[in-house]
Design a protein around this motif. Structure first.
Motif, PDB file in Angstrom:
ATOM      1  N   HIS A  16       0.824  -1.225   0.000  1.00  0.00           N
ATOM      2  CA  HIS A  16       0.000   0.000   0.000  1.00  0.00           C
ATOM      3  C   HIS A  16       0.855   1.272   0.000  1.00  0.00           C
ATOM      4  O   HIS A  16       0.698   2.097  -0.898  1.00  0.00           O
ATOM      5  CB  HIS A  16      -1.027   0.016   1.144  1.00  0.00           C
ATOM      6  CG  HIS A  16      -2.154  -0.929   0.882  1.00  0.00           C
ATOM      7  ND1 HIS A  16      -3.096  -0.693  -0.083  1.00  0.00           N
ATOM      8  CD2 HIS A  16      -2.457  -2.147   1.419  1.00  0.00           C
ATOM      9  CE1 HIS A  16      -3.952  -1.712  -0.126  1.00  0.00           C
ATOM     10  NE2 HIS A  16      -3.574  -2.612   0.769  1.00  0.00           N
ATOM     11  N   GLY A 106      -3.513 -12.143  -2.565  1.00  0.00           N
ATOM     12  CA  GLY A 106      -2.283 -11.386  -2.309  1.00  0.00           C
ATOM     13  C   GLY A 106      -1.018 -12.135  -2.682  1.00  0.00           C
ATOM     14  O   GLY A 106       0.075 -11.722  -2.307  1.00  0.00           O
ATOM     15  N   PRO A 149      -1.386  -0.004 -10.148  1.00  0.00           N
ATOM     16  CA  PRO A 149      -0.452  -0.870  -9.415  1.00  0.00           C
ATOM     17  C   PRO A 149       0.897  -0.177  -9.236  1.00  0.00           C
ATOM     18  O   PRO A 149       1.285   0.656 -10.061  1.00  0.00           O
ATOM     19  CB  PRO A 149      -0.302  -2.080 -10.339  1.00  0.00           C
ATOM     20  CG  PRO A 149      -0.549  -1.533 -11.697  1.00  0.00           C
ATOM     21  CD  PRO A 149      -1.570  -0.441 -11.532  1.00  0.00           C
ATOM     22  N   SER A 150       1.608  -0.548  -8.186  1.00  0.00           N
ATOM     23  CA  SER A 150       2.941   0.026  -7.988  1.00  0.00           C
ATOM     24  C   SER A 150       3.952  -0.605  -8.942  1.00  0.00           C
ATOM     25  O   SER A 150       4.980  -0.010  -9.245  1.00  0.00           O
ATOM     26  CB  SER A 150       3.401  -0.214  -6.552  1.00  0.00           C
ATOM     27  OG  SER A 150       3.502  -1.610  -6.323  1.00  0.00           O
ATOM     28  N   GLY A 277       0.249  -8.329   1.153  1.00  0.00           N
ATOM     29  CA  GLY A 277      -0.520  -8.046  -0.063  1.00  0.00           C
ATOM     30  C   GLY A 277      -1.597  -7.018   0.214  1.00  0.00           C
ATOM     31  O   GLY A 277      -1.481  -6.202   1.130  1.00  0.00           O
TER      32      GLY A 277
HETATM   33  O1  PMV Z   1      -1.739  -7.925  -5.417  1.00  0.00           O
HETATM   34  P1  PMV Z   1      -1.553  -7.894  -3.952  1.00  0.00           P
HETATM   35  O2  PMV Z   1      -2.802  -8.167  -3.187  1.00  0.00           O
HETATM   36  O3  PMV Z   1      -0.366  -8.621  -3.487  1.00  0.00           O
HETATM   37  O4  PMV Z   1      -1.278  -6.345  -3.533  1.00  0.00           O
HETATM   38  C1  PMV Z   1      -0.294  -5.642  -4.134  1.00  0.00           C
HETATM   39  C2  PMV Z   1       0.301  -4.704  -3.176  1.00  0.00           C
HETATM   40  C3  PMV Z   1      -0.310  -3.323  -3.054  1.00  0.00           C
HETATM   41  O5  PMV Z   1       0.729  -2.518  -2.502  1.00  0.00           O
HETATM   42  C4  PMV Z   1      -1.505  -3.330  -2.116  1.00  0.00           C
HETATM   43  C5  PMV Z   1      -0.745  -2.735  -4.392  1.00  0.00           C
HETATM   44  C6  PMV Z   1       0.408  -2.409  -5.331  1.00  0.00           C
HETATM   45  O6  PMV Z   1       0.134  -2.185  -6.507  1.00  0.00           O
HETATM   46  O7  PMV Z   1       1.573  -2.337  -4.904  1.00  0.00           O
END
Ligand code: PMV
Length: 326
Positions: A16, A106, A149-150, A277
């Protein structure tokens, strides 16, 4: 026939906050994988993607467009992106995908499926993409899934190496002094990352200064964690995981089940635990001494975890490429 695969992933620190420019640390989860197979199909039969796990077959109708819905985005969009990048028409291929990565948990299921599909497609067509070329293509697929997304999921999964990651800068070389063990425990509840990311965005809009301070604290934790991992000092990592979890609770992305599993892991002797996640569902990770792994896993199951995976985070065999890419 050609086959390609890609691992799941866990975020160790910084989820996040990484969307807002803070650093994060993630590692591949080799115990779960997505696999894609590509086989020649009859002339002019086009390209189909078969997903036997869910008994669905999708057809690639065009290089562009199609419904903006989860199955199309997961199975067809990655192939459209790759064919457009390669400048190729739709080939006659039958593709089959399977995955042991639980979805919406996640663990990077979407990025792993896309990576396996694109690798198998390229191998079948006699094109080899470098990871630096593949990574931005999978990022585009992540954008379709999540909006903003990051880039951490595609990066850790494509390079299949632990990464210290800052959005927009690509993977940074990072040393792991000694391997360490994590337990990954599944709540059994799915959760959509775009929803938790959207809720955090609304929280940030409503209280920018307070929420930015939480992001900065999480970023500080990720920096400290990197220094400890590089020094091989794991015991102090546990409290950092606990603090990171508390900050994620403040961002409203934990849940009673995630809190309960973290508490159960700590009570059974884990050094620390946190959600991993997007949150609200999915998995927690717990840092354990190898000798405590069995009892902590048992305690997690007793507290309601539907699955517990033991994984070791270790240094990659090869150094990360230095060229930034995303
Ligand atoms: O896809 P996930 O649930 O593992 O989440 C990704 C991580 C976050 O930081 C919540 C979103 C991101 O794009 O980085």
């Amino acid at each position: 026939m050609v086959r390609a695969d890609a691992p799941g992933k866990i975020i160790l620190f910084g989820e996040h906050a990484v969307v807002y420019g803070q650093p994060a640390i993630a590692a591949p989860l080799h115990a779960v994988r997505a696999t894609a197979v590509a086989e020649p199909a009859l002339p002019v039969s086009g390209l189909t993607v078969h997903a036997p796990d869910i008994d669905r077959t999708l057809r690639l109708e065009a290089l562009d467009g199609g419904p903006d819905e989860p199955l199309h985005n997961a199975l067809v969009f990655p192939i459209q992106v790759a064919l457009r990048y390669l400048g190729l028409p739709i080939p006659d291929l039958r593709m089959t995908v399977r995955s042991t990565i639980p979805i919406a948990s996640g663990l990077g299921s979407g990025a792993a499926l896309a990576t396996a599909l694109v690798r198998a497609l390229c191998a079948a067509l006699g094109h080899s993409l470098t990871n630096d070329e593949l990574n931005p293509l999978i990022f585009r697929v992540e954008q379709r899934h999540h909006g903003t997304p990051s880039g951490i999921d595609n990066t850790v999964i494509v390079y299949e190496q632990p990464v210290y990651f800052v959005s927009g800068t690509g993977p940074q070389p990072f040393t792991i002094a000694r391997p360490f063990t994590l337990l990954v425990a599944d709540t059994g509840h799915g959760s959509f990352t775009h929803e938790t990311v959207g809720d955090v965005r609304r929280l940030h809009e409503a209280a920018p200064a307070q929420v930015a301070a939480i992001f900065a604290e999480i970023g500080g934790i990720a920096r400290q964690a990197r220094a400890l991992i590089e020094a091989g000092e794991f015991t102090p990592l546990g409290p950092l995981m606990d603090s990171n979890h508390d900050l994620l609770r403040q961002l409203t992305v934990s849940s009673d089940t995630l809190d309960r599993l973290c508490a159960a892991a700590r009570a059974a002797g884990a050094w620390g635990a946190k959600l991993s996640g997007g949150g609200r569902g999915g998995n927690i990770i717990a840092l354990v001494d190898d000798e405590r792994a069995g009892p902590v896993a048992e305690a997690l199951r007793a507290a309601g975890a539907v699955n517990v995976i033991q994984t070791v985070v270790r240094a990659p065999e090869q150094a990360l490429p230095c060229s930034p890419s995303r």
